[in-house]
Design a protein around this motif. Structure first.
Motif, PDB file in Angstrom:
ATOM      1  N   CYS A  20      -0.479   5.835  -3.654  1.00 42.99           N
ATOM      2  CA  CYS A  20      -0.174   6.747  -2.553  1.00 42.99           C
ATOM      3  C   CYS A  20      -0.639   6.117  -1.255  1.00 42.99           C
ATOM      4  O   CYS A  20      -1.628   5.399  -1.230  1.00 42.99           O
ATOM      5  CB  CYS A  20      -0.913   8.078  -2.724  1.00 42.99           C
ATOM      6  SG  CYS A  20      -0.520   8.939  -4.230  1.00 42.99           S
ATOM      7  N   GLY A  21       0.059   6.412  -0.200  1.00 43.75           N
ATOM      8  CA  GLY A  21      -0.362   5.927   1.099  1.00 43.75           C
ATOM      9  C   GLY A  21       0.774   5.957   2.084  1.00 43.75           C
ATOM     10  O   GLY A  21       1.924   6.140   1.722  1.00 43.75           O
ATOM     11  N   SER A  22       0.414   5.758   3.331  1.00 43.67           N
ATOM     12  CA  SER A  22       1.433   5.771   4.375  1.00 43.67           C
ATOM     13  C   SER A  22       1.504   4.429   5.083  1.00 43.67           C
ATOM     14  O   SER A  22       2.133   4.308   6.114  1.00 43.67           O
ATOM     15  CB  SER A  22       1.108   6.863   5.396  1.00 43.67           C
ATOM     16  OG  SER A  22      -0.165   6.621   5.953  1.00 43.67           O
ATOM     17  N   SER A  23       0.851   3.427   4.510  1.00 42.56           N
ATOM     18  CA  SER A  23       0.826   2.124   5.167  1.00 42.56           C
ATOM     19  C   SER A  23       1.726   1.138   4.433  1.00 42.56           C
ATOM     20  O   SER A  23       2.514   1.505   3.572  1.00 42.56           O
ATOM     21  CB  SER A  23      -0.614   1.615   5.227  1.00 42.56           C
ATOM     22  OG  SER A  23      -1.126   1.505   3.919  1.00 42.56           O
ATOM     23  N   TYR A  24       1.557  -0.104   4.756  1.00 45.38           N
ATOM     24  CA  TYR A  24       2.393  -1.147   4.185  1.00 45.38           C
ATOM     25  C   TYR A  24       2.203  -1.278   2.681  1.00 45.38           C
ATOM     26  O   TYR A  24       1.117  -1.061   2.152  1.00 45.38           O
ATOM     27  CB  TYR A  24       2.087  -2.490   4.854  1.00 45.38           C
ATOM     28  CG  TYR A  24       2.478  -2.517   6.301  1.00 45.38           C
ATOM     29  CD1 TYR A  24       3.809  -2.610   6.663  1.00 45.38           C
ATOM     30  CD2 TYR A  24       1.517  -2.413   7.291  1.00 45.38           C
ATOM     31  CE1 TYR A  24       4.179  -2.615   7.995  1.00 45.38           C
ATOM     32  CE2 TYR A  24       1.873  -2.415   8.626  1.00 45.38           C
ATOM     33  CZ  TYR A  24       3.210  -2.523   8.971  1.00 45.38           C
ATOM     34  OH  TYR A  24       3.562  -2.517  10.283  1.00 45.38           O
ATOM     35  N   ILE A  25       3.239  -1.647   1.991  1.00 47.69           N
ATOM     36  CA  ILE A  25       3.220  -1.779   0.535  1.00 47.69           C
ATOM     37  C   ILE A  25       2.205  -2.822   0.081  1.00 47.69           C
ATOM     38  O   ILE A  25       1.532  -2.640  -0.923  1.00 47.69           O
ATOM     39  CB  ILE A  25       4.630  -2.146   0.020  1.00 47.69           C
ATOM     40  CG1 ILE A  25       5.585  -0.980   0.267  1.00 47.69           C
ATOM     41  CG2 ILE A  25       4.599  -2.513  -1.447  1.00 47.69           C
ATOM     42  CD1 ILE A  25       7.035  -1.305   0.000  1.00 47.69           C
ATOM     43  N   ASP A  26       2.049  -3.903   0.803  1.00 48.17           N
ATOM     44  CA  ASP A  26       1.179  -4.997   0.384  1.00 48.17           C
ATOM     45  C   ASP A  26      -0.243  -4.870   0.904  1.00 48.17           C
ATOM     46  O   ASP A  26      -0.957  -5.856   0.977  1.00 48.17           O
ATOM     47  CB  ASP A  26       1.775  -6.335   0.833  1.00 48.17           C
ATOM     48  CG  ASP A  26       3.085  -6.621   0.117  1.00 48.17           C
ATOM     49  OD1 ASP A  26       3.226  -6.198  -1.048  1.00 48.17           O
ATOM     50  OD2 ASP A  26       3.957  -7.263   0.709  1.00 48.17           O
ATOM     51  N   GLU A  27      -0.690  -3.675   1.228  1.00 46.57           N
ATOM     52  CA  GLU A  27      -2.057  -3.471   1.702  1.00 46.57           C
ATOM     53  C   GLU A  27      -3.036  -3.890   0.605  1.00 46.57           C
ATOM     54  O   GLU A  27      -2.957  -3.426  -0.528  1.00 46.57           O
ATOM     55  CB  GLU A  27      -2.258  -1.992   2.039  1.00 46.57           C
ATOM     56  CG  GLU A  27      -3.634  -1.675   2.550  1.00 46.57           C
ATOM     57  CD  GLU A  27      -3.771  -0.194   2.861  1.00 46.57           C
ATOM     58  OE1 GLU A  27      -4.744   0.397   2.386  1.00 46.57           O
ATOM     59  OE2 GLU A  27      -2.894   0.338   3.552  1.00 46.57           O
ATOM     60  N   PRO A  28      -3.988  -4.777   0.917  1.00 50.32           N
ATOM     61  CA  PRO A  28      -4.864  -5.324  -0.123  1.00 50.32           C
ATOM     62  C   PRO A  28      -5.826  -4.311  -0.738  1.00 50.32           C
ATOM     63  O   PRO A  28      -6.241  -4.475  -1.878  1.00 50.32           O
ATOM     64  CB  PRO A  28      -5.638  -6.430   0.593  1.00 50.32           C
ATOM     65  CG  PRO A  28      -5.518  -6.123   2.033  1.00 50.32           C
ATOM     66  CD  PRO A  28      -4.231  -5.365   2.215  1.00 50.32           C
ATOM     67  N   ASP A  29      -6.177  -3.245  -0.039  1.00 48.18           N
ATOM     68  CA  ASP A  29      -7.139  -2.270  -0.558  1.00 48.18           C
ATOM     69  C   ASP A  29      -6.483  -1.152  -1.370  1.00 48.18           C
ATOM     70  O   ASP A  29      -7.169  -0.283  -1.887  1.00 48.18           O
ATOM     71  CB  ASP A  29      -7.933  -1.648   0.589  1.00 48.18           C
ATOM     72  CG  ASP A  29      -8.840  -2.655   1.255  1.00 48.18           C
ATOM     73  OD1 ASP A  29      -9.185  -3.664   0.614  1.00 48.18           O
ATOM     74  OD2 ASP A  29      -9.208  -2.444   2.422  1.00 48.18           O
ATOM     75  N   ARG A  30      -5.187  -1.183  -1.491  1.00 49.25           N
ATOM     76  CA  ARG A  30      -4.477  -0.130  -2.200  1.00 49.25           C
ATOM     77  C   ARG A  30      -4.762  -0.230  -3.694  1.00 49.25           C
ATOM     78  O   ARG A  30      -4.702  -1.288  -4.283  1.00 49.25           O
ATOM     79  CB  ARG A  30      -2.985  -0.278  -1.945  1.00 49.25           C
ATOM     80  CG  ARG A  30      -2.152   0.835  -2.481  1.00 49.25           C
ATOM     81  CD  ARG A  30      -0.728   0.470  -2.319  1.00 49.25           C
ATOM     82  NE  ARG A  30      -0.582  -0.856  -2.931  1.00 49.25           N
ATOM     83  CZ  ARG A  30       0.552  -1.401  -3.221  1.00 49.25           C
ATOM     84  NH1 ARG A  30       1.644  -0.802  -2.942  1.00 49.25           N
ATOM     85  NH2 ARG A  30       0.619  -2.587  -3.783  1.00 49.25           N
ATOM     86  N   GLU A  31      -5.100   0.895  -4.314  1.00 52.85           N
ATOM     87  CA  GLU A  31      -5.352   0.927  -5.744  1.00 52.85           C
ATOM     88  C   GLU A  31      -4.436   1.941  -6.396  1.00 52.85           C
ATOM     89  O   GLU A  31      -4.145   2.984  -5.834  1.00 52.85           O
ATOM     90  CB  GLU A  31      -6.804   1.312  -6.024  1.00 52.85           C
ATOM     91  CG  GLU A  31      -7.795   0.261  -5.574  1.00 52.85           C
ATOM     92  CD  GLU A  31      -9.213   0.611  -5.988  1.00 52.85           C
ATOM     93  OE1 GLU A  31      -9.376   1.321  -7.002  1.00 52.85           O
ATOM     94  OE2 GLU A  31     -10.124   0.188  -5.295  1.00 52.85           O
ATOM     95  N   GLY A  32      -4.004   1.633  -7.596  1.00 51.56           N
ATOM     96  CA  GLY A  32      -3.149   2.550  -8.324  1.00 51.56           C
ATOM     97  C   GLY A  32      -3.943   3.403  -9.289  1.00 51.56           C
ATOM     98  O   GLY A  32      -5.035   3.032  -9.710  1.00 51.56           O
ATOM     99  N   LEU A  33      -3.381   4.554  -9.621  1.00 52.96           N
ATOM    100  CA  LEU A  33      -3.986   5.462 -10.583  1.00 52.96           C
ATOM    101  C   LEU A  33      -3.045   5.619 -11.775  1.00 52.96           C
ATOM    102  O   LEU A  33      -1.826   5.646 -11.606  1.00 52.96           O
ATOM    103  CB  LEU A  33      -4.216   6.836  -9.950  1.00 52.96           C
ATOM    104  CG  LEU A  33      -5.123   6.886  -8.725  1.00 52.96           C
ATOM    105  CD1 LEU A  33      -5.076   8.271  -8.100  1.00 52.96           C
ATOM    106  CD2 LEU A  33      -6.539   6.512  -9.100  1.00 52.96           C
ATOM    107  N   THR A  34      -3.626   5.744 -12.959  1.00 55.67           N
ATOM    108  CA  THR A  34      -2.806   6.006 -14.136  1.00 55.67           C
ATOM    109  C   THR A  34      -2.302   7.444 -14.083  1.00 55.67           C
ATOM    110  O   THR A  34      -2.788   8.257 -13.300  1.00 55.67           O
ATOM    111  CB  THR A  34      -3.611   5.799 -15.427  1.00 55.67           C
ATOM    112  OG1 THR A  34      -4.645   6.789 -15.477  1.00 55.67           O
ATOM    113  CG2 THR A  34      -4.208   4.401 -15.510  1.00 55.67           C
TER     114      THR A  34
END
Length: 63
Positions: A20-34
């Motif tokens: 989830c997020g509103s920023s760029y797809i390749d943001e390095p801090d983005r984490e996914g949830l199962t």
């Protein structure tokens, strides 16, 4: 933005995750949830909303 992502190589497939997020797809801090983690989060958010709507406005209450 909500995305379902899965990392797949010729040798292995990781389980799909939801990001989830509103920023760029390749943001390095983005984490996914199962899917299970997202269900837990949704439940916690629903309890928090119900608590707020019930008028619990004390400092530091947790759901």
């Amino acid at each position: 933005m909500v995305r379902i992502e899965q990392y797949v190589t010729y040798a292995a497939a990781c389980p799909p995750v939801i990001t989830c997020g509103s920023s760029y797809i390749d943001e390095p801090d983005r984490e996914g949830l199962t899917a299970d983690e997202v269900e837990d989060l949704v439940g916690a958010l629903q309890r928090a909303i119900a608590t707020l709507r019930a008028g619990s406005d004390g400092p530091g209450f947790a759901v």
